[in-house]
Design a protein around this motif. Sequence first.
Motif, PDB file in Angstrom:
ATOM      1  N   THR A 189       5.732 -19.567 -38.130  1.00 40.11           N
ATOM      2  CA  THR A 189       7.162 -19.303 -38.300  1.00 40.11           C
ATOM      3  C   THR A 189       7.454 -17.809 -38.243  1.00 40.11           C
ATOM      4  OG1 THR A 189       6.971 -19.262 -40.726  1.00 40.11           O
ATOM      5  CG2 THR A 189       7.489 -21.393 -39.687  1.00 40.11           C
ATOM      6  N   ASP A 215      12.448 -18.274 -35.708  1.00 41.75           N
ATOM      7  CA  ASP A 215      13.140 -19.419 -36.317  1.00 41.75           C
ATOM      8  C   ASP A 215      14.430 -19.005 -36.995  1.00 41.75           C
ATOM      9  OD1 ASP A 215      10.928 -21.649 -36.131  1.00 41.75           O
ATOM     10  OD2 ASP A 215       9.914 -19.831 -36.804  1.00 41.75           O
ATOM     11  N   SER A 282       9.477 -20.858 -45.978  1.00 41.73           N
ATOM     12  CA  SER A 282       8.582 -21.333 -44.927  1.00 41.73           C
ATOM     13  C   SER A 282       7.247 -21.697 -45.539  1.00 41.73           C
ATOM     14  CB  SER A 282       8.379 -20.247 -43.862  1.00 41.73           C
ATOM     15  OG  SER A 282       7.277 -20.572 -43.019  1.00 41.73           O
ATOM     16  N   ILE A 287      10.501 -24.372 -41.427  1.00 40.07           N
ATOM     17  CA  ILE A 287      11.538 -23.607 -42.097  1.00 40.07           C
ATOM     18  C   ILE A 287      12.302 -24.559 -43.006  1.00 40.07           C
ATOM     19  CG2 ILE A 287      13.684 -22.329 -41.793  1.00 40.07           C
ATOM     20  CD1 ILE A 287      11.223 -20.738 -41.053  1.00 40.07           C
TER      21      ILE A 287
END
Length: 374
Positions: A189, A215, A282, A287
């Motif tokens: 992420t 993200d 995260s 997420i």
Amino acid sequence: MEKISLIIAIILSMTGCNISAETATKTEPVTEQAQTFATDDMLRVDYIDVGQGDSILITTPDGVNMLIDAGEGEGKSGAVTSYLTQRGIDEIDTVIATHPHSDHINAMDEVLDSTEVEHFYMPDVSHTTKDFENMLDALEDVEDIKAVKAGDTFSLGQQVSCRVLAPCSESYEDLNDYSVVLKLTYGETDFIFMGDAEALSEEEILAAGEDVSADVLKCGHHGSSSSSSPDFVEAVDPQYAVISCGVDNSYGHPDSETLSVLDSFGITVLRTDKQGTITIESDGNNIIYNDTASAVSEEAVQTTNESEAVFKDSRENETSSPVESEITYIGNINSKKFHKSDCSTLPAEKNRVYFSSRQEALQQGYSPCGKCDP
């Protein structure tokens, strides 16, 4: 002023260097082994509601803190230091002042005076304001001060890596374009923090061939039309875009043009003027955002008001509260944690939401308190 000039000279003398692991053990390079994550190892990013300004607190799975900017006022004076106190944070590994505008550094001297800061990063630019002088004066006790630029990298704790994407040039006409733009990576992420970087800085980042996919995008310049250009937003392709701005601010932020760009790419927009402090987490793969946890939603307000009414009625009748027997867990709508009813770290009544079971709390996106272990 001599001390301020000395600090500026130190910063300027460092502009050509990379951030080294020699500064502290917490900035050692991320290893392959560090990329293996437990499912409950959470990175937390708080976009603090500071009115018309910016301030972001990042807490890594191993408890290392980084603060990006410190906000200003517009009814939110002391918001950052109060938030740090509420979270029990008196040590910050890394502080970044993205650029010297007041709405990003006004409270920076308070942060530096009230917390122990190990590393301080800023762009290679000075300003003539009192806010900037106060910030420099407060840097007296910070040993590691560096001016950073595109290409610099550092690690935050053992599992999070950071890469500076901008500033790419040595000088700009607009102070906003000196903004430190940061890409933070945890596992699979990514988060991008834009400061007040304008379209020019976005163009330079793309021209440099940087991987800007992420993200979550913290939009530049509070959602101004001069930032978040379509090409850049498309390259980032975020799931969420966060805009930090004040309620009914005089600048008209966020601009309708920016909102249209974000909407055209199907991006979920989160705004501090609408939702207050926004918390995104995260686990290294996913997420996690829960609206009722990051802001007082209508449902949360209704639930809280109903619970308060039950407590009030029980007190008036001088009987034991039925809530104690019917509601086992109490959630904190700001931290997204849930607690046992007798936990010593229960939130204020206005920040509570109630659950009748542990499973209900988990389903609503809340995680267990580490202290009472519900």
